[in-house]
Design an enzyme around this catalytic site. Structure first.
Site, PDB file in Angstrom:
ATOM      1  N   ARG A 149       0.926  -1.307  -0.143  1.00 10.36           N
ATOM      2  CA  ARG A 149       0.058   0.053   0.018  1.00 10.36           C
ATOM      3  C   ARG A 149       0.855   1.207   0.200  1.00 10.36           C
ATOM      4  O   ARG A 149       0.569   2.142  -0.788  1.00 10.36           O
ATOM      5  CB  ARG A 149      -1.010  -0.100   1.094  1.00 10.36           C
ATOM      6  CG  ARG A 149      -2.001   1.098   1.418  1.00 10.36           C
ATOM      7  CD  ARG A 149      -2.710   0.849   2.525  1.00 10.36           C
ATOM      8  NE  ARG A 149      -3.430   2.067   3.030  1.00 10.36           N
ATOM      9  CZ  ARG A 149      -4.582   2.673   2.754  1.00 10.36           C
ATOM     10  NH1 ARG A 149      -5.025   2.095   1.727  1.00 10.36           N
ATOM     11  NH2 ARG A 149      -5.034   3.530   3.257  1.00 10.36           N
ATOM     12  N   TYR A 191      -3.888   8.926 -12.032  1.00  9.86           N
ATOM     13  CA  TYR A 191      -3.324   7.349 -11.953  1.00  9.86           C
ATOM     14  C   TYR A 191      -2.870   7.094 -13.326  1.00  9.86           C
ATOM     15  O   TYR A 191      -1.643   6.289 -13.240  1.00  9.86           O
ATOM     16  CB  TYR A 191      -4.604   6.655 -11.640  1.00  9.86           C
ATOM     17  CG  TYR A 191      -4.375   5.002 -11.764  1.00  9.86           C
ATOM     18  CD1 TYR A 191      -4.042   4.385 -10.343  1.00  9.86           C
ATOM     19  CD2 TYR A 191      -4.369   4.296 -12.733  1.00  9.86           C
ATOM     20  CE1 TYR A 191      -3.694   3.160 -10.300  1.00  9.86           C
ATOM     21  CE2 TYR A 191      -4.195   2.879 -12.739  1.00  9.86           C
ATOM     22  CZ  TYR A 191      -3.764   2.182 -11.296  1.00  9.86           C
ATOM     23  OH  TYR A 191      -3.562   0.957 -11.154  1.00  9.86           O
TER      24      TYR A 191
END
Length: 293
Positions: free
Chosen positions: A242, A286
């Protein structure tokens, strides 16, 4: 009396406060330690707990636990005694002047891009389990979601047409894009491996174990640890992946606010943004910055 009151508090967290499963679990564990300590010191009612007694308990915890864990336990106890006051089980709060130990914040551990690539390439995609593991790793790194969130995903949370997944939260949902590598791995898993692993089982959880049951956090952690050990990669945890998601995006020029939104740190509703198709900022960030977009 003590044990029953703790049970009622946990029930209050679950049904009134609608706390997450992780919060309920940690509070339950913390209060069970506290209950045992009370019993060992012949304390049978919470109005017998004083500030001095709690100070002794904190010192006891500090002998056996890390400062961050002691601080978390104290947060639990403070919340519990506020509940006792609210319910008028006690008149004064003995935790009011108890201070938490100082917690030294460590820099987040993350993997290099090469280490991530090695981990993502490790599963044997010729097997059902390998396809599952490949899909899990790709999704974890592609979206930055938590291990507790990835095991809660259902087949309905994945939108293969638009390359997005919906991460369902207690108070809000967030919608996160993923790249073609993750999409391909998901297709390989969904259209062959998952059905074989499920067998006669019937449920909608996305990732399943060898018996076809929903994967647990412990099971997911063991899978990651095994691959990391086999490939000589250190510091691999669901959290480090993460962290790597965030660090690699920002290193490649992504806007910090956008990354925070994907991780769930923003107050804005991701689901609202995607539903109205008016804000392409997060998707653009992204696709521009993620190493595997």
């Amino acid at each position: 009396m003590v044990e029953q009151t703790i049970v009622e508090f946990i029930d209050y967290l679950k049904n009134v406060k609608e706390a997450s499963e992780n919060t309920i679990l940690s509070y339950s564990q913390d209060l069970e330690k506290f209950r045992i300590y009370l019993s060992e010191h012949n304390v049978t009612a919470f109005d017998q707990v004083t500030e001095t007694f709690l100070t002794s308990y904190v010192l006891f915890l500090e002998k056996n636990l890390k400062s961050a864990t002691v601080a978390r336990n104290l947060v639990t106890i403070k919340a519990f005694f506020l509940y006792l006051i609210k319910k008028r089980f006690i008149e004064e709060d003995p935790t009011e002047r108890i201070k938490s130990p100082k917690v030294v914040k460590k820099a987040p551990v993350n993997l290099s891009v090469d280490e991530v690539e090695a981990l993502l390439s490790a599963p044997n995609e010729e097997t059902w389990i390998g396809k599952r593991d490949k899909a899990m790793f790709e999704i974890l790194y592609a979206t930055g979601i938590k291990s507790s969130e990835i095991i809660q995903l259902t087949i309905h949370d994945i939108n293969m047409q638009y390359n997005i997944l919906t991460c369902v939260g207690v108070k809000k949902n967030r919608v996160i894009p993923f790249g073609e590598n993750a999409k391909l791995a998901l297709e390989q898993y969904l259209f062959s491996s998952r059905e074989e692993l499920m067998g006669e089982k019937e449920h909608e959880y996305l990732f399943v174990n060898r018996s076809g049951d929903p994967l647990t956090r412990q099971g997911f952690w063991k899978i990651i640890k095994r691959y990391a050990t086999e490939n000589g990669i250190e510091n691999v945890t669901p959290q480090s992946l993460r962290n790597s998601f965030a660090v690699h995006l920002i290193a490649n020029g992504a806007n910090v606010t956008s990354v925070g939104d994907m991780l769930g740190y923003s107050n804005s509703s991701m689901a609202y943004i995607y539903a109205n198709s008016k804000d392409t900022r997060i998707r653009d960030e992204y696709m521009k910055a993620h190493p595997r977009a």
